[in-house]
Motif scaffolding. Sequence first.
Motif: not given
Length: 206
Positions: A34-56
């Motif tokens: 999931l990409g999320i960013a502001g005016a001077d930063w950006a990052e990708a939020v990940r959790h490869p071990k989760l799936d389904g409702h837990a990941r959401i």
Amino acid sequence: MSTLFDVTTEAPAARLAAGPRPLVIGIDASLNSLGIAGADWAEAVRHPKLDGHARIDYLRREVADRVKAADLVVIEDIARGAKGSAVHQLAGLWWVLTTEIHRRGIPFAVANPQSRYTYVTGVPNPAKDEPRDKRARICKGIVCTFVNEQLGIWCEGTGKYDAADAAVFAAMGLDWLGYPLLNLPQQQRRALDSVKWPTQTVAVAR
């Protein structure tokens, strides 16, 4: 607070608003990164071990933490032509995130997927003359290069394209509010025309 939207018919002329720059957050709602960013930063939020409702739910909590002080959120719309087994989860994620943002009383805008390409290049499909199977990757690369070189936000590694997309959405929101990060030509700023901007008043100087 209302969740209705106004769709502008013409991008406003670029202008500089008074007062401190508002906090605008851009979101590219992806399940894997999931990409999320502001005016001077950006990052990708990940959790490869989760799936389904837990990941959401994990992504919801991560987004909630980052938008809690936001004046405006710009989130990419659900891709209408998307296919595959994850489509219903993507739609679920989008509604979970926008419901969380709405619950917090934060105005949010919805940007169609092509608007970021128009804002970056002036056209909705800058790779239309390339082989069909390469167009998506080429477009993502163009956006990432723009964010790296023009916005000065370095996106690299896994999730760099999602982070770059989010950075463009944040820049679009700031432009709409009167705090453009770049002096772009109207051909590119017309991307703002297709965004569903919030009808509720954003608490910043206009």
